[in-house]
Design an enzyme around this catalytic site. Structure first.
Site, PDB file in Angstrom:
ATOM      1  N   GLU A  13       0.596  -1.296  -0.205  1.00  0.00           N
ATOM      2  CA  GLU A  13       0.181   0.493   0.104  1.00  0.00           C
ATOM      3  C   GLU A  13       0.956   1.376   0.237  1.00  0.00           C
ATOM      4  OE1 GLU A  13      -2.931  -0.950   3.457  1.00  0.00           O
ATOM      5  OE2 GLU A  13      -3.476  -2.550   2.794  1.00  0.00           O
TER       6      GLU A  13
ATOM      7  N   ARG B 256      20.152  14.624  -5.167  1.00  0.00           N
ATOM      8  CA  ARG B 256      19.103  15.719  -5.410  1.00  0.00           C
ATOM      9  C   ARG B 256      18.793  16.303  -5.351  1.00  0.00           C
ATOM     10  NH1 ARG B 256      17.084  13.677 -10.810  1.00  0.00           N
ATOM     11  NH2 ARG B 256      17.866  10.990 -11.330  1.00  0.00           N
TER      12      ARG B 256
ATOM     13  N   HIS C  56      15.147  21.359  -4.253  1.00  0.00           N
ATOM     14  CA  HIS C  56      13.801  21.831  -5.318  1.00  0.00           C
ATOM     15  C   HIS C  56      12.849  22.831  -4.958  1.00  0.00           C
ATOM     16  CE1 HIS C  56      17.170  18.838  -8.251  1.00  0.00           C
ATOM     17  NE2 HIS C  56      16.975  19.824  -8.097  1.00  0.00           N
TER      18      HIS C  56
ATOM     19  N   TYR D  97       6.998  10.029  -6.781  1.00  0.00           N
ATOM     20  CA  TYR D  97       6.169  11.564  -5.975  1.00  0.00           C
ATOM     21  C   TYR D  97       5.105  11.707  -7.026  1.00  0.00           C
ATOM     22  CZ  TYR D  97      11.405  13.131  -7.139  1.00  0.00           C
ATOM     23  OH  TYR D  97      13.216  13.130  -7.092  1.00  0.00           O
TER      24      TYR D  97
ATOM     25  N   LYS E 218      23.110  21.470 -12.918  1.00  0.00           N
ATOM     26  CA  LYS E 218      21.856  22.715 -11.979  1.00  0.00           C
ATOM     27  C   LYS E 218      22.278  22.641 -10.936  1.00  0.00           C
ATOM     28  CE  LYS E 218      16.654  22.739 -12.432  1.00  0.00           C
ATOM     29  NZ  LYS E 218      16.084  22.326 -12.609  1.00  0.00           N
ATOM     30  N   ASP E 219      21.868  21.794  -9.961  1.00  0.00           N
ATOM     31  CA  ASP E 219      22.050  21.631  -8.639  1.00  0.00           C
ATOM     32  C   ASP E 219      23.245  22.561  -8.747  1.00  0.00           C
ATOM     33  OD1 ASP E 219      19.451  20.218  -8.234  1.00  0.00           O
ATOM     34  OD2 ASP E 219      19.794  18.325  -7.549  1.00  0.00           O
TER      35      ASP E 219
END
Length: 176
Positions: free
Chosen positions: A28, A53, A56, A125, A160-161
């Site tokens: 679940e 990551r 953000h 996500y 980018k990070d």
């Protein structure tokens, strides 16, 4: 499923149930009535070991996020950017994995990031808002003012990070 409160308003963990038998398992993941906002956008990321990551967030149309690890193990971090919050600029961290079957709900107004421990890490996500590319921002993962105790000194980062803002830059340019 069990909801586990934290000291951060509206940020909570969910301990899911896994049902095993000789065929495998049934797990679940999301029980909508536990999540205060509707999930409208769902994505999956796959990351290798030592990838980090984040951190953000979106300044316009902020997203609440429901995260669950389908495979692997991550160190998950949420930084409270809500100005009127008692936990403003503080962070919450936890370990999420396919083994512990713990998911997290992070309300809108937080920066989010994670570090990957395993060779293969697959993260699901669910977001409460769609991606708004023009308002995507990031705060550098190791900003000294945040004092996040990451389990790594030299992670692998995206281009980018690597160029994310410092907390000071974000606060002076974007948080007015």
């Amino acid at each position: 499923m069990k909801k586990i409160k934290t000291k951060f308003k509206d940020l909570f963990l969910i301990k899911g149930q896994t049902h095993f038998d000789n065929r495998g398992f049934f797990r679940e993941l999301v029980y909508q009535k536990l999540v205060p906002k509707k999930i409208v956008f769902t994505v999956i990321s796959k990351s290798k070991k030592n990838i980090l990551r984040g951190l953000h967030f979106q300044t316009i149309k902020p997203q609440g996020k429901y995260l669950s690890v389908l495979k692997g193990r991550i160190f998950d971090v949420a930084v409270d950017l809500r100005k009127n919050s008692k936990t403003y600029l503080k962070y919450f961290s936890c370990e999420l994995s396919d083994k512990n079957n713990i998911s997290i709900y992070i309300p809108p107004g937080f920066a989010h990031g994670f570090y990957c421990y395993e060779n293969e890490n697959i993260v699901l996500y669910g977001s409460t808002n769609y991606r708004h590319k023009k308002s995507e921002k990031g705060i550098i993962w190791n900003d000294k003012k945040l004092k996040i105790k990451w389990p790594v000194k030299k992670p692998k980062l995206s281009k980018k990070d690597k160029s994310n803002l410092t907390l000071r830059e974000y606060l002076s340019n974007h948080a007015k």
